[in-house]
Design a protein around this motif. Sequence first.
Motif, PDB file in Angstrom:
ATOM      1  N   GLN A 104       0.817  -1.212   0.000  1.00  0.00           N
ATOM      2  CA  GLN A 104       0.000   0.000   0.000  1.00  0.00           C
ATOM      3  C   GLN A 104       0.851   1.262   0.000  1.00  0.00           C
ATOM      4  N   GLU A 105       2.048   1.196   0.555  1.00  0.00           N
ATOM      5  CA  GLU A 105       2.900   2.369   0.686  1.00  0.00           C
ATOM      6  C   GLU A 105       4.132   2.174  -0.186  1.00  0.00           C
ATOM      7  N   TRP A 106       4.321   3.052  -1.156  1.00  0.00           N
ATOM      8  CA  TRP A 106       5.450   2.908  -2.064  1.00  0.00           C
ATOM      9  C   TRP A 106       5.869   4.265  -2.606  1.00  0.00           C
ATOM     10  N   ALA A 107       7.095   4.308  -3.076  1.00  0.00           N
ATOM     11  CA  ALA A 107       7.609   5.453  -3.826  1.00  0.00           C
ATOM     12  C   ALA A 107       8.676   4.937  -4.777  1.00  0.00           C
ATOM     13  N   ILE A 108       8.802   5.597  -5.919  1.00  0.00           N
ATOM     14  CA  ILE A 108       9.752   5.218  -6.947  1.00  0.00           C
ATOM     15  C   ILE A 108      10.761   6.349  -7.125  1.00  0.00           C
ATOM     16  N   VAL A 109      12.029   6.022  -7.113  1.00  0.00           N
ATOM     17  CA  VAL A 109      13.098   7.005  -7.304  1.00  0.00           C
ATOM     18  C   VAL A 109      13.798   6.679  -8.620  1.00  0.00           C
ATOM     19  N   ARG A 110      13.811   7.648  -9.548  1.00  0.00           N
ATOM     20  CA  ARG A 110      14.315   7.413 -10.908  1.00  0.00           C
ATOM     21  C   ARG A 110      15.473   8.364 -11.234  1.00  0.00           C
ATOM     22  N   PRO A 111      16.681   8.038 -10.826  1.00  0.00           N
ATOM     23  CA  PRO A 111      17.808   8.914 -11.149  1.00  0.00           C
ATOM     24  C   PRO A 111      18.290   8.735 -12.581  1.00  0.00           C
ATOM     25  N   GLY A 112      18.928   9.796 -13.086  1.00  0.00           N
ATOM     26  CA  GLY A 112      19.665   9.704 -14.334  1.00  0.00           C
ATOM     27  C   GLY A 112      21.080   9.221 -14.052  1.00  0.00           C
ATOM     28  N   GLY A 113      22.059   9.673 -14.874  1.00  0.00           N
ATOM     29  CA  GLY A 113      23.442   9.256 -14.688  1.00  0.00           C
ATOM     30  C   GLY A 113      24.010   9.732 -13.361  1.00  0.00           C
ATOM     31  N   PHE A 114      24.881   8.930 -12.782  1.00  0.00           N
ATOM     32  CA  PHE A 114      25.454   9.225 -11.465  1.00  0.00           C
ATOM     33  C   PHE A 114      26.764   9.998 -11.604  1.00  0.00           C
ATOM     34  N   ALA A 115      26.957  11.016 -10.760  1.00  0.00           N
ATOM     35  CA  ALA A 115      28.253  11.690 -10.686  1.00  0.00           C
ATOM     36  C   ALA A 115      29.354  10.707 -10.292  1.00  0.00           C
ATOM     37  N   SER A 116      29.011   9.740  -9.474  1.00  0.00           N
ATOM     38  CA  SER A 116      30.002   8.785  -8.978  1.00  0.00           C
ATOM     39  C   SER A 116      30.501   7.828 -10.041  1.00  0.00           C
ATOM     40  N   ASN A 117      29.886   7.800 -11.235  1.00  0.00           N
ATOM     41  CA  ASN A 117      30.427   6.966 -12.307  1.00  0.00           C
ATOM     42  C   ASN A 117      31.842   7.387 -12.683  1.00  0.00           C
ATOM     43  N   THR A 118      32.219   8.621 -12.364  1.00  0.00           N
ATOM     44  CA  THR A 118      33.580   9.071 -12.669  1.00  0.00           C
ATOM     45  C   THR A 118      34.618   8.380 -11.791  1.00  0.00           C
ATOM     46  N   LEU A 119      34.193   7.655 -10.770  1.00  0.00           N
ATOM     47  CA  LEU A 119      35.151   6.859 -10.004  1.00  0.00           C
ATOM     48  C   LEU A 119      35.810   5.789 -10.866  1.00  0.00           C
ATOM     49  N   TRP A 120      35.197   5.469 -12.004  1.00  0.00           N
ATOM     50  CA  TRP A 120      35.851   4.566 -12.960  1.00  0.00           C
ATOM     51  C   TRP A 120      37.198   5.135 -13.414  1.00  0.00           C
ATOM     52  N   TRP A 121      37.352   6.443 -13.334  1.00  0.00           N
ATOM     53  CA  TRP A 121      38.584   7.091 -13.777  1.00  0.00           C
ATOM     54  C   TRP A 121      39.640   7.178 -12.682  1.00  0.00           C
ATOM     55  N   ALA A 122      39.314   6.752 -11.483  1.00  0.00           N
ATOM     56  CA  ALA A 122      40.185   7.037 -10.342  1.00  0.00           C
ATOM     57  C   ALA A 122      41.592   6.468 -10.533  1.00  0.00           C
ATOM     58  N   GLU A 123      41.706   5.232 -10.977  1.00  0.00           N
ATOM     59  CA  GLU A 123      43.031   4.625 -11.094  1.00  0.00           C
ATOM     60  C   GLU A 123      43.885   5.344 -12.132  1.00  0.00           C
ATOM     61  N   SER A 124      43.297   5.658 -13.293  1.00  0.00           N
ATOM     62  CA  SER A 124      44.095   6.322 -14.332  1.00  0.00           C
ATOM     63  C   SER A 124      44.458   7.749 -13.935  1.00  0.00           C
ATOM     64  N   ILE A 125      43.616   8.382 -13.129  1.00  0.00           N
ATOM     65  CA  ILE A 125      43.959   9.711 -12.617  1.00  0.00           C
ATOM     66  C   ILE A 125      45.091   9.603 -11.599  1.00  0.00           C
ATOM     67  N   ARG A 126      45.011   8.629 -10.720  1.00  0.00           N
ATOM     68  CA  ARG A 126      46.066   8.469  -9.709  1.00  0.00           C
ATOM     69  C   ARG A 126      47.406   8.128 -10.344  1.00  0.00           C
ATOM     70  N   THR A 127      47.386   7.254 -11.351  1.00  0.00           N
ATOM     71  CA  THR A 127      48.651   6.744 -11.896  1.00  0.00           C
ATOM     72  C   THR A 127      49.187   7.558 -13.059  1.00  0.00           C
ATOM     73  N   GLY A 128      48.304   8.247 -13.814  1.00  0.00           N
ATOM     74  CA  GLY A 128      48.791   8.950 -14.995  1.00  0.00           C
ATOM     75  C   GLY A 128      48.165  10.305 -15.247  1.00  0.00           C
ATOM     76  N   ARG A 129      47.368  10.823 -14.262  1.00  0.00           N
ATOM     77  CA  ARG A 129      46.692  12.111 -14.460  1.00  0.00           C
ATOM     78  C   ARG A 129      45.922  12.117 -15.782  1.00  0.00           C
ATOM     79  N   LEU A 130      45.240  10.985 -16.048  1.00  0.00           N
ATOM     80  CA  LEU A 130      44.568  10.790 -17.329  1.00  0.00           C
ATOM     81  C   LEU A 130      43.123  10.384 -17.108  1.00  0.00           C
ATOM     82  N   VAL A 131      42.221  10.986 -17.900  1.00  0.00           N
ATOM     83  CA  VAL A 131      40.832  10.558 -17.992  1.00  0.00           C
ATOM     84  C   VAL A 131      40.600  10.049 -19.407  1.00  0.00           C
ATOM     85  N   ALA A 132      40.057   8.850 -19.525  1.00  0.00           N
ATOM     86  CA  ALA A 132      39.724   8.274 -20.825  1.00  0.00           C
ATOM     87  C   ALA A 132      38.240   7.945 -20.829  1.00  0.00           C
TER      88      ALA A 132
END
Length: 279
Positions: free
Chosen positions: A125-153
Amino acid sequence: MIVVTGATGNIGRPLTRALADAGERVTAVSRRPGPVPDGVRRLTADLAEPATLDGVLTEARALFLLLSGDLHGPGGAPAELVRRAASAGVRRIVLLSTQGVVTRPFGPTRIAMRALEDLVRASVQEWAIVRPGGFASNTLWWAESIRTGRLVAAPFGDVATPVVDPADIAEVAAACLLEDRHLGGAYELTGPEVISPRGQTAALSAALGVPLRFHELTREEAGAAMARSMPEELADDTLDILGAPSAAELRIAPGVREVLGRDPRSFADWAARHVDAFR
């Protein structure tokens, strides 16, 4: 008691803390062990096996349901989890869905999520739906290349879309779990501006105080990398949105303001708070 699934992730961690800070009894559920706030019960379980949650669901009045993409593929049983929660007496479910059920409703992943939304509506009886778009945190995929080579791909370097801070998603989810006035709502969430991968790189560079290089990947290169951590279909869907967003996907969605009464956090704010992950 409130059960939070995905409790050690980018949304689950701040959500669990917010609920605990509000004085709620919370059980944090995740596939792998992780830290939880003091006073929060931790349960390691796999949502692909809904029966593993039966014991905790019988004690719960509310459930935050966050499903990883693989649970919509072969072998996943998200509908069974909803049914078990309802049978156990859970009164309220807040489901983390996706903006794509509105903006791109015909792909198999979105069709499955829309069906799950409908099942939640029909089951409790009680519900809510949360529908986000793209996450800012997806850029954590770049963390290793930024740490090791100051590079974003990344692909589609100059295509800008709005991205949402997971802290905003968590705050909206907490409000829906705690406040009756948000029940029956389906809230689309984005950040306050559109920003491209090059723009995100510039914001991360400013937060770090060091120059970063940007290298544009082809769609094929990006797809191969993404397929290592998500189903191929979901990777293709994501690349479709990143490369050719629709007008609806470029819109600044009103959900954060509707629920929280304030503007959503910017990507620059997210970068400043998470800068240590890139050092």
